[in-house]
Design an enzyme around this catalytic site. Structure first.
Site, PDB file in Angstrom:
ATOM      1  N   PRO A  99     -14.684  89.695  41.686  1.00 41.72           N
ATOM      2  CA  PRO A  99     -13.769  90.360  42.629  1.00 41.72           C
ATOM      3  C   PRO A  99     -14.347  90.341  44.043  1.00 41.72           C
ATOM      4  O   PRO A  99     -15.564  90.453  44.216  1.00 41.72           O
ATOM      5  CB  PRO A  99     -13.673  91.787  42.090  1.00 41.72           C
ATOM      6  CG  PRO A  99     -14.795  91.956  41.146  1.00 41.72           C
ATOM      7  CD  PRO A  99     -15.223  90.602  40.669  1.00 41.72           C
ATOM      8  N   GLY A 103     -18.798  94.600  46.065  1.00 44.94           N
ATOM      9  CA  GLY A 103     -20.217  94.854  45.781  1.00 44.94           C
ATOM     10  C   GLY A 103     -20.778  94.028  44.646  1.00 44.94           C
ATOM     11  O   GLY A 103     -21.871  94.298  44.162  1.00 44.94           O
ATOM     12  N   SER A 106     -19.556  88.417  45.733  1.00 40.09           N
ATOM     13  CA  SER A 106     -18.674  87.251  45.881  1.00 40.09           C
ATOM     14  C   SER A 106     -19.045  86.398  47.091  1.00 40.09           C
ATOM     15  O   SER A 106     -19.013  85.172  47.013  1.00 40.09           O
ATOM     16  CB  SER A 106     -17.209  87.668  45.928  1.00 40.09           C
ATOM     17  OG  SER A 106     -16.961  88.394  47.098  1.00 40.09           O
ATOM     18  N   SER A 107     -19.426  87.020  48.198  1.00 40.11           N
ATOM     19  CA  SER A 107     -19.707  86.198  49.393  1.00 40.11           C
ATOM     20  C   SER A 107     -21.004  85.405  49.205  1.00 40.11           C
ATOM     21  O   SER A 107     -21.081  84.227  49.560  1.00 40.11           O
ATOM     22  CB  SER A 107     -19.743  87.046  50.663  1.00 40.11           C
ATOM     23  OG  SER A 107     -20.923  87.803  50.726  1.00 40.11           O
ATOM     24  N   ASP A 150     -28.803  89.425  47.707  1.00 42.40           N
ATOM     25  CA  ASP A 150     -27.653  88.871  46.972  1.00 42.40           C
ATOM     26  C   ASP A 150     -27.809  87.363  46.760  1.00 42.40           C
ATOM     27  O   ASP A 150     -27.686  86.864  45.641  1.00 42.40           O
ATOM     28  CB  ASP A 150     -26.343  89.135  47.735  1.00 42.40           C
ATOM     29  CG  ASP A 150     -25.922  90.590  47.697  1.00 42.40           C
ATOM     30  OD1 ASP A 150     -26.707  91.420  47.224  1.00 42.40           O
ATOM     31  OD2 ASP A 150     -24.806  90.888  48.161  1.00 42.40           O
TER      32      ASP A 150
END
Ligand code: PMV
Length: 317
Positions: A99, A103, A106-107, A150
């Site tokens: 999604p 959080g 995804s990016s 991330d």
């Protein structure tokens, strides 16, 4: 030229978001049950790069995008890093079950996956460190000054103990851990929330320094307990992390409510994950309780919820 396809996982931060931006340690794990996939193929009869993103209903040509568009900055960053003069005409097909703005990475998944896909298609054999370095540069365009946690956990696809500016350290998780991820359905804007924390820190630097230090200490303590397989202690640490995030001002009623539901139905611990003010919570649960906690979350406001397991050999089951 044949087509080339790559998938990468999502991620969740178990301990230490926000504090990690200021150099404190944090722990993140990849989530392989949600994925972003990119398929690249040549466009022999055309001259421009075409991007098709099924999730967003996009069918775009690179030449039509403004210079700040994320697809343009990402492709330019990869092209410069690979030192290729001009990329050939490609079709880039993007699809994802991660999604967006929630959080769950995804990016960063997009940045890592695109780097792997373009470099792989062109025949470059980059290692994880090289992929991660390029993906971090793409993340800077999206988030301003990301910690890098991330893109690192997604590039290496391993449970990660992370400190900004230090080489990544990977965790040997002793006992499998069962996690539940539940969505508030509210978009979480990382750039804005990170900027809010920075603003509030300038108003009350002493208090914020203490909070961030305490969050960092929890991550250090959690590392030991992940390695020892002490899930009860990990749960308690997770809930302590949530109270510190509340004090930082990055939780909200919806996140607090889902954390509360998870705990009431037997989770060992729960907290928001990612930048907060929306997005998802993560809870550590015992296997036996997982399904009942999941249905309680879905009945009590979660817009989506899934159970996932991080196993002993560092792979999600
Ligand atoms: O919301 P996400 O998944 O982009 O995670 C952000 C984590 C922060 O610590 C808040 C920011 C960062 O750059 O580490």
């Amino acid at each position: 030229m044949p087509s080339f396809s790559v998938s990468v996982p999502g991620k969740t931060i178990l301990f230490g978001e926000h504090a990690v931006v200021y150099g404190y340690p944090a722990i993140a794990v990849p989530l392989n049950s949600i994925k972003l996939n990119i398929k690249i193929s040549a466009r022999p009869t055309d001259s421009d790069i075409q991007i098709i993103n099924k999730n967003r209903g996009e069918n775009l040509l690179l030449k039509d995008l403004n210079p700040e568009h994320i697809y343009k900055t990402a492709i330019d960053t990869i092209q410069n890093a690979l030192h290729v003069g001009k990329l050939p005409a490609l079709q880039i097909g993007i699809s994802s079950t991660i999604p967006i703005v929630s959080g769950l990475g995804s990016s960063a998944a997009f940045a890592v996956c695109l780097t792997k896909a373009i470099s792989g298609f062109l025949g470059f054999k980059l290692n994880n460190e090289q992929i991660n370095e390029i993906a971090y540069k793409i993340e800077i365009y999206q988030h301003g000054s990301p910690s890098g946690i991330d893109n690192t956990v997604i590039s290496y696809n391993k449970p990660l103990y992370f400190k900004k500016g230090f080489p990544p350290s990977f965790l040997e998780i002793k006992s499998p851990i069962t996690l539940i991820i539940a969505d508030t359905g509210i978009h979480a804007n990382t750039k804005e929330t990170v900027a809010d924390v920075k603003k509030n820190m300038q108003i009350n630097p002493e208090m914020f320094k203490i909070l961030l230090e305490e969050i960092g200490n929890l991550a250090d303590y959690a590392k030991i307990n992940l390695e020892n397989g002490d899930l009860e202690t990990l749960g308690k640490l997770m809930s302590e992390n949530q109270s510190l995030l509340q004090k930082l001002g990055v939780s909200n009623d919806e996140l607090d409510h889902l954390v509360d539901v998870a705990l009431r139905y037997g989770a060992l611990g729960a907290k928001l994950c990612g930048s907060g003010k929306g997005g998802n919570i993560v809870a550590i649960v015992e296997n036996l309780n997982a399904e009942s906690i999941k249905s309680a979350l879905l009945k009590n406001g979660a817009t989506n919820c899934f159970i996932t397991k991080i196993s002993v050999n560092c792979k999600e089951l």
